[in-house]
Design an enzyme around this catalytic site. Structure first.
Site, PDB file in Angstrom:
ATOM      1  N   ASP A  44       1.291  -3.693   9.246  1.00  0.00           N
ATOM      2  CA  ASP A  44       2.733  -3.672   8.922  1.00  0.00           C
ATOM      3  C   ASP A  44       3.565  -3.979  10.161  1.00  0.00           C
ATOM      4  O   ASP A  44       4.516  -4.748  10.128  1.00  0.00           O
ATOM      5  CB  ASP A  44       3.158  -2.270   8.444  1.00  0.00           C
ATOM      6  CG  ASP A  44       3.010  -2.085   6.947  1.00  0.00           C
ATOM      7  OD1 ASP A  44       2.394  -2.944   6.296  1.00  0.00           O
ATOM      8  OD2 ASP A  44       3.523  -1.060   6.441  1.00  0.00           O
ATOM      9  N   GLU A  45       3.182  -3.336  11.272  1.00  0.00           N
ATOM     10  CA  GLU A  45       3.948  -3.523  12.519  1.00  0.00           C
ATOM     11  C   GLU A  45       3.886  -4.992  12.942  1.00  0.00           C
ATOM     12  O   GLU A  45       4.854  -5.537  13.461  1.00  0.00           O
ATOM     13  CB  GLU A  45       3.406  -2.633  13.650  1.00  0.00           C
ATOM     14  CG  GLU A  45       3.211  -1.155  13.310  1.00  0.00           C
ATOM     15  CD  GLU A  45       4.497  -0.383  13.065  1.00  0.00           C
ATOM     16  OE1 GLU A  45       5.553  -0.992  12.840  1.00  0.00           O
ATOM     17  OE2 GLU A  45       4.423   0.867  13.075  1.00  0.00           O
TER      18      GLU A  45
ATOM     19  N   HIS B 253       6.365  -6.952  11.019  1.00  0.00           N
ATOM     20  CA  HIS B 253       7.724  -6.691  11.530  1.00  0.00           C
ATOM     21  C   HIS B 253       7.932  -7.406  12.863  1.00  0.00           C
ATOM     22  O   HIS B 253       9.008  -7.943  13.137  1.00  0.00           O
ATOM     23  CB  HIS B 253       7.956  -5.179  11.691  1.00  0.00           C
ATOM     24  CG  HIS B 253       7.861  -4.423  10.399  1.00  0.00           C
ATOM     25  ND1 HIS B 253       7.654  -3.071  10.323  1.00  0.00           N
ATOM     26  CD2 HIS B 253       7.968  -4.851   9.117  1.00  0.00           C
ATOM     27  CE1 HIS B 253       7.627  -2.706   9.053  1.00  0.00           C
ATOM     28  NE2 HIS B 253       7.809  -3.765   8.299  1.00  0.00           N
TER      29      HIS B 253
ATOM     30  N   TRP C  26       0.846  -1.183   0.000  1.00  0.00           N
ATOM     31  CA  TRP C  26       0.000   0.000   0.000  1.00  0.00           C
ATOM     32  C   TRP C  26       0.894   1.250   0.000  1.00  0.00           C
ATOM     33  O   TRP C  26       2.064   1.173   0.428  1.00  0.00           O
ATOM     34  CB  TRP C  26      -0.949   0.016   1.210  1.00  0.00           C
ATOM     35  CG  TRP C  26      -0.276   0.016   2.562  1.00  0.00           C
ATOM     36  CD1 TRP C  26       0.005  -1.076   3.330  1.00  0.00           C
ATOM     37  CD2 TRP C  26       0.199   1.160   3.301  1.00  0.00           C
ATOM     38  NE1 TRP C  26       0.622  -0.681   4.496  1.00  0.00           N
ATOM     39  CE2 TRP C  26       0.750   0.684   4.505  1.00  0.00           C
ATOM     40  CE3 TRP C  26       0.205   2.530   3.071  1.00  0.00           C
ATOM     41  CZ2 TRP C  26       1.305   1.524   5.479  1.00  0.00           C
ATOM     42  CZ3 TRP C  26       0.761   3.382   4.031  1.00  0.00           C
ATOM     43  CH2 TRP C  26       1.300   2.880   5.212  1.00  0.00           C
TER      44      TRP C  26
ATOM     45  N   GLU D 168       7.017   7.965  14.321  1.00  0.00           N
ATOM     46  CA  GLU D 168       7.278   7.344  13.014  1.00  0.00           C
ATOM     47  C   GLU D 168       8.191   8.227  12.158  1.00  0.00           C
ATOM     48  O   GLU D 168       9.028   7.722  11.408  1.00  0.00           O
ATOM     49  CB  GLU D 168       5.956   7.108  12.264  1.00  0.00           C
ATOM     50  CG  GLU D 168       4.994   6.137  12.926  1.00  0.00           C
ATOM     51  CD  GLU D 168       5.378   4.665  12.723  1.00  0.00           C
ATOM     52  OE1 GLU D 168       6.365   4.398  12.009  1.00  0.00           O
ATOM     53  OE2 GLU D 168       4.687   3.800  13.290  1.00  0.00           O
TER      54      GLU D 168
ATOM     55  N   HIS E 283       4.641   5.019   7.021  1.00  0.00           N
ATOM     56  CA  HIS E 283       3.776   5.244   8.188  1.00  0.00           C
ATOM     57  C   HIS E 283       3.711   6.722   8.561  1.00  0.00           C
ATOM     58  O   HIS E 283       2.634   7.280   8.744  1.00  0.00           O
ATOM     59  CB  HIS E 283       4.262   4.426   9.391  1.00  0.00           C
ATOM     60  CG  HIS E 283       4.283   2.944   9.131  1.00  0.00           C
ATOM     61  ND1 HIS E 283       4.778   2.042  10.040  1.00  0.00           N
ATOM     62  CD2 HIS E 283       3.869   2.209   8.065  1.00  0.00           C
ATOM     63  CE1 HIS E 283       4.665   0.812   9.549  1.00  0.00           C
ATOM     64  NE2 HIS E 283       4.131   0.903   8.354  1.00  0.00           N
TER      65      HIS E 283
ATOM     66  N   GLU F 151       8.121  -3.430  18.095  1.00  0.00           N
ATOM     67  CA  GLU F 151       7.187  -3.592  16.966  1.00  0.00           C
ATOM     68  C   GLU F 151       5.825  -4.066  17.494  1.00  0.00           C
ATOM     69  O   GLU F 151       4.793  -3.655  16.989  1.00  0.00           O
ATOM     70  CB  GLU F 151       7.727  -4.603  15.952  1.00  0.00           C
ATOM     71  CG  GLU F 151       8.946  -4.113  15.189  1.00  0.00           C
ATOM     72  CD  GLU F 151       8.643  -3.019  14.172  1.00  0.00           C
ATOM     73  OE1 GLU F 151       7.470  -2.768  13.856  1.00  0.00           O
ATOM     74  OE2 GLU F 151       9.608  -2.401  13.699  1.00  0.00           O
TER      75      GLU F 151
ATOM     76  N   THR G  65       4.071  -1.043  18.949  1.00  0.00           N
ATOM     77  CA  THR G  65       3.467  -0.160  17.935  1.00  0.00           C
ATOM     78  C   THR G  65       2.258  -0.837  17.289  1.00  0.00           C
ATOM     79  O   THR G  65       1.289  -0.172  16.929  1.00  0.00           O
ATOM     80  CB  THR G  65       4.478   0.286  16.864  1.00  0.00           C
ATOM     81  OG1 THR G  65       5.181  -0.851  16.389  1.00  0.00           O
ATOM     82  CG2 THR G  65       5.454   1.302  17.387  1.00  0.00           C
TER      83      THR G  65
ATOM     84  N   GLU H 134       8.590   1.219   6.735  1.00  0.00           N
ATOM     85  CA  GLU H 134       8.235   2.119   7.839  1.00  0.00           C
ATOM     86  C   GLU H 134       8.056   3.563   7.360  1.00  0.00           C
ATOM     87  O   GLU H 134       7.235   4.305   7.902  1.00  0.00           O
ATOM     88  CB  GLU H 134       9.330   2.083   8.918  1.00  0.00           C
ATOM     89  CG  GLU H 134       9.344   0.813   9.762  1.00  0.00           C
ATOM     90  CD  GLU H 134       8.230   0.781  10.796  1.00  0.00           C
ATOM     91  OE1 GLU H 134       7.667   1.834  11.111  1.00  0.00           O
ATOM     92  OE2 GLU H 134       7.915  -0.320  11.269  1.00  0.00           O
TER      93      GLU H 134
END
Ligand SMILES: [Fe+2]
Ligand SMILES: [Fe+2]
Length: 387
Positions: free
Chosen positions: A252-253, A256, A86, A129, A170, A220, A223, A167
Site C-alpha cells: 500500500d505504501e 502511495h 484487503w 499508523e 494499517h 511514503e 514507510t 491508511e
C-alpha cells in the site's frame, strides 16, 4: 499550563518565504514544563517552534487548480476500489468462527519466536499508523488542495479521503495482531496513541502543498522500506503470517509513494524553481517520522529510543534515509533541472550533495551504536532493549 507565545527570528533558509510571501511566524514554547503538567497534559513532549503559515503565494493556488483533471486521470487511479481492497480481517483469526481460539493459539505460538526489539519496532510502527487523525488534519491545512467541506468533490479532496481510508487499515491490522499476540502491554500502547494524537505533529508544511508533496513522497517511501523490513525480519523469525501482514501494508505504501512522487514530478515540470526550493527547505528542516511527539507517560525520549532500536535492527536506518533522498533526487532528475533562479540553483546543489553528507552522519551513528546501552520500554512491560 499557560501558552507562551514569542515572535522569534527565522532561520536563514526561511527568510525568503517570510519576507517575500509575508508568511506569519509564531513560536509556541511547548516544553512539558513542571512534573505535574507533564503527567496529564497534551502539550507536546518537545519544543514546537517556527510555525510558519501560508508560505505559498496565493496566486500559486491556480497551479493546483489547473492540475485537477490531470490528478483525476493520473493520481486517483492509484487508489484501490474498496471491493478490491484487503481488510484487516483477511489476516486475523475469525472471531465469528468455530476455530477462533485455535487460530489465536497458533498466532501466539508463531509470535513467541519474535524478539523484544522487534516488538518495540512493530509497536512504534503501529502507533505511527494509529495517529492517522493527525495526518488527515495536516492534509486539510494545505492551501489549494485541502478538503474544504469534508465531502468536497475536488480530486485533491477525493485523494485525501481515499488515502486516509486506505491508511486506516494499517493501524487496525497491526493493532489487532499485537493485541492477540499477548506479547505487549496494550494499555501502555493505547496511552501512547492517545498522547500522540493529542499532541499532534509539527510537520513544517507552512500550509504549502509544495512542501507537503515533497514530504509525503519521502515519507511514503520510508514507510514502504520500514514495513518491508519488518516483513523480511518476521519471515526470518519464522512468522510467515506476520511477514504477509507487513508486506501487504508495505505494498500500500508503495502505491502511495508512486502517486506522491508523480505529483511532485509534475510540480518539477510546471514550476521547477518553487519545487526545488521546497525540496531543499524540507531537507534542511529534516524529514522526521510523523510520530516525533510520541510519549507513553514515562519516557521523554520515546521517539528517539524507538528510532534507535529501528536503526539497530536495520528496519529504518540513516543509510535508508540517505538512499531514499538519493532515489528521489534521481527520480525527479533534480541534477538536470534547467532554467532555475540563482536561489534555485543553490537549492539544487545543496540537495544533490546531501546524500553523501548524510552518509557521513550514518558512520558517526554507527560509532555511537557501538557504545549502546539498554533501556526499558513500557510497551513490552518494561523489559530492556538495546538502543
Ligand atoms: Fe501506513
Ligand atoms: Fe502511507
Amino acid at each position: 499550563m499557560a501558552l507562551k507565545l514569542n515572535l522569534v527570528a527565522l532561520p536563514s533558509h526561511n527568510l525568503k518565504s517570510a519576507k517575500v510571501f509575508a508568511a506569519s511566524t509564531m513560536q509556541y514554547s511547548t516544553t512539558r514544563g513542571s512534573e505535574s503538567t507533564k503527567r496529564d497534559s497534551y502539550w507536546p513532549a518537545k519544543e514546537v517552534h517556527f510555525q510558519v503559515t501560508h508560505s505559498m503565494p496565493p496566486e500559486k493556488i491556480e497551479i493546483f487548480k489547473s492540475m485537477e483533471s490531470w490528478t483525476t486521470k493520473n493520481i486517483l487511479t492509484h487508489l484501490k476500489p474498496v471491493e478490491k481492497s484487503w481488510q484487516p480481517q483477511d489476516f486475523l483469526p475469525q472471531a465469528d468462527s468455530e476455530g477462533f481460539y485455535e487460530q489465536v493459539k497458533e498466532l501466539r505460538e508463531r509470535s513467541k519466536e519474535l524478539p523484544d526489539d522487534y516488538f518495540v519496532v512493530l509497536v512504534g510502527d503501529m502507533i505511527t499508523e494509529e495517529a492517522l487523525p493527525t495526518y488527515q488534519t495536516a492534509l486539510n491545512t494545505l492551501d489549494g488542495v485541502r478538503d474544504e467541506t469534508g465531502a468536497s468533490l475536488s480530486p485533491w479532496a477525493v485523494w485525501n479521503r481515499g488515502w486516509t481510508a486506505e491508511e486506516n487499515r494499517h493501524g487496525d491490522l497491526l493493532n489487532k495482531y499485537l493485541y492477540l499476540s499477548g506479547r505487549v502491554d496494550m494499555r501502555q500502547i493505547e496511552k501512547t496513541i492517545q498522547y500522540l494524537i493529542g499532541c499532534g505533529m509539527d510537520f513544517k508544511f507552512e500550509n504549502n502543498p509544495y512542501n507537503f508533496f515533497i514530504y509525503t513522497s519521502f515519507q511514503e517511501r520510508a514507510t514502504f522500506i520500514s514495513h518491508g523490513n519488518t516483513a523480511r525480519l518476521a519471515k526470518r523469525y519464522g512468522d510467515a503470517k506476520l511477514a504477509q501482514i507487513c508486506g501487504t501494508i508495505a505494498a500500500d505504501e508503495k502505491r502511495h509513494e508512486i502517486a506522491y512522487t508523480m505529483i511532485a514530478e509534475k510540480l518539477f515540470e510546471i514550476d521547477p524553481d518553487a519545487t526545488v526550493l521546497a525540496l531543499a527547505d524540507m531537507m534542511r528542516k529534516k524529514i522526521v517520522m510523523p510520530a516525533l511527539l510520541m510519549y507513553d507517560g514515562q519516557d521523554d525520549n520515546l521517539f528517539e529510543n524507538f528510532s534507535a532500536v529501528a536503526q539497530n535492527l536495520g528496519v529504518y536506518t540513516a543509510k535508508d534515509y540517505a538512499d531514499n533522498l538519493e532515489f528521489l533526487v534521481g527520480r525527479w532528475n533534480v541534477a538536470g533541472l534547467t532554467g532555475l533562479s540563482s536561489e534555485g540553483r543553490r537549492a539544487q546543489d545543496f540537495v544533490c550533495r546531501l546524500p553523501s553528507r548524510i552518509r557521513r552522519l550514518e558512520e558517526r551513528a554507527q560509532e555511537k551504536a557501538k557504545q549502546a546501552s539498554t533501556i526499558p520500554f513500557s510497551w513490552i512491560h518494561g523489559r530492556e532493549v538495546r538502543v
